[in-house]
Design an enzyme around this catalytic site. Structure first.
Site, PDB file in Angstrom:
ATOM      1  N   ARG A 226     -27.728  47.220 -19.111  1.00 46.17           N
ATOM      2  CA  ARG A 226     -26.429  47.329 -18.473  1.00 46.17           C
ATOM      3  C   ARG A 226     -26.093  48.807 -18.294  1.00 46.17           C
ATOM      4  NH1 ARG A 226     -27.303  43.105 -17.017  1.00 46.17           N
ATOM      5  NH2 ARG A 226     -26.236  41.128 -17.337  1.00 46.17           N
ATOM      6  N   HIS A 274     -31.443  47.315  -9.422  1.00 49.40           N
ATOM      7  CA  HIS A 274     -31.124  46.133 -10.229  1.00 49.40           C
ATOM      8  C   HIS A 274     -32.107  44.993  -9.920  1.00 49.40           C
ATOM      9  CE1 HIS A 274     -27.632  44.079 -12.558  1.00 49.40           C
ATOM     10  NE2 HIS A 274     -28.794  43.536 -12.870  1.00 49.40           N
TER      11      HIS A 274
END
Length: 311
Positions: A226, A274
């Site tokens: 994250r 991502h």
């Protein structure tokens, strides 16, 4: 009466998931379920959910037995005060394998210093002989399903792997540490650090200036976890000083990463969009269907989120 299953996610996700979800539901004997993008809230039995969905108020869903998250991360929904139904996160073999592939690939890239040759095809003969894997300590921050799988894969390749978690874990083949003192130990000899922690108030900026200073000079940071786990300003400063050798980052505080962000142009940063591990519709659909089967059979749901911990 057929089950009503609301698919609360984007249209493109619906196109990817509709067929595999219907197949998975058929496999558990729920082939006649009403799976749709639009069902009256009071009639919904289960919600297949993406936190970016327009569904943000769960109070009208009085019949709903569970909210089944499409993604591993739940930080976008776990703090929603209207969500009183059980919330399950995605734990999927396909997602796990994808993360292992990405993490092992980039760990080996840095271990072998592949960039030295790939980025310098200029006729110069650059000899670089890496240490053997047993001489390259790796630390993984986070020993959930993803961290454990990545740690086991790297240990299987011969790397000495330390795993750190907030509560003590035991994973065969890994040195497992926990707590503040354990974090200091885990970072102090790590030449490669991989972040696979959930995003919670306790983990935000976990890798700050003081903890970056604990790492050996030239250490590499790999973050497929994250974005907010890292203090961006502290990392940029450590890269500029040379204390940190490189950072490969797949997640960011703002996504897509803004074009003007300094990470894009920094010579010691690799940005990936991502992609470390994407939920695969076919395998994820089986996970969702299994929880629906459990709910209808009166069995406990799996992969439930602990609201007090945030994951």
């Amino acid at each position: 009466m057929p089950l009503n299953i609301l698919f609360a996610a984007s249209e493109d996700r619906w196109q990817a998931y509709e067929a595999p979800l219907r197949e998975a539901l058929s496999d558990i004997g729920q082939g006649d379920a009403n799976l749709a993008l639009d069902i009256p809230a009071a009639e919904v039995d289960y919600i297949v959910y993406a936190p970016s969905s327009e569904v943000q108020d769960f109070m009208p869903y009085t019949r709903t037995k569970a909210v089944l998250n499409l993604w591993a991360g739940v930080e976008g929904v776990v703090g929603n005060d209207t969500l009183t139904q059980p919330l399950a996160r995605m734990v999927d073999d396909g997602l796990t394998q994808g993360m292992v592939d990405w993490v092992v690939g980039h760990t080996m890239r840095h271990h072998l210093n592949t960039d030295l040759h790939v980025m310098n095809q200029d006729g110069k003969w650059r000899r670089y002989v890496p240490p053997l894997a047993p001489d390259r300590p790796v630390t993984i921050l986070g020993l959930g399903a993803l961290g454990r799988a990545c740690g086991e894969a790297l240990a299987g390749l011969g790397f000495p792997v330390t795993g750190w978690s907030r509560s003590q874990k035991d994973v065969e083949g890994l040195r497992c540490l926990s707590g503040d003192e354990g974090l200091v130990q885990a970072l102090s000899d790590a030449q490669i650090v991989i972040l696979l922690l959930p995003q919670t108030p306790d983990t935000e900026n976990l890798l700050n200036a003081a903890r970056l200073d604990l790492l050996p000079e030239g250490a590499v940071i790999i973050n497929p976890g994250r974005g907010p786990l890292i203090d961006d300003d502290a990392l940029l400063s450590a890269l500029d000083s040379g204390h940190i050798g490189h950072a490969t980052l797949d997640v960011f505080r703002e996504e897509p990463l803004p074009a003007e962000h300094p990470y894009w142009a920094h010579p010691k940063v690799t940005v990936t969009p991502h992609i470390a591990s994407e939920t695969r519709p076919k395998s994820a659909s089986r996970v969702i269907a299994e929880n629906i089967r459990r709910g209808e059979a009166g069995e406990p749901f799996v992969h439930l989120v602990d609201r007090s911990l945030g994951y």
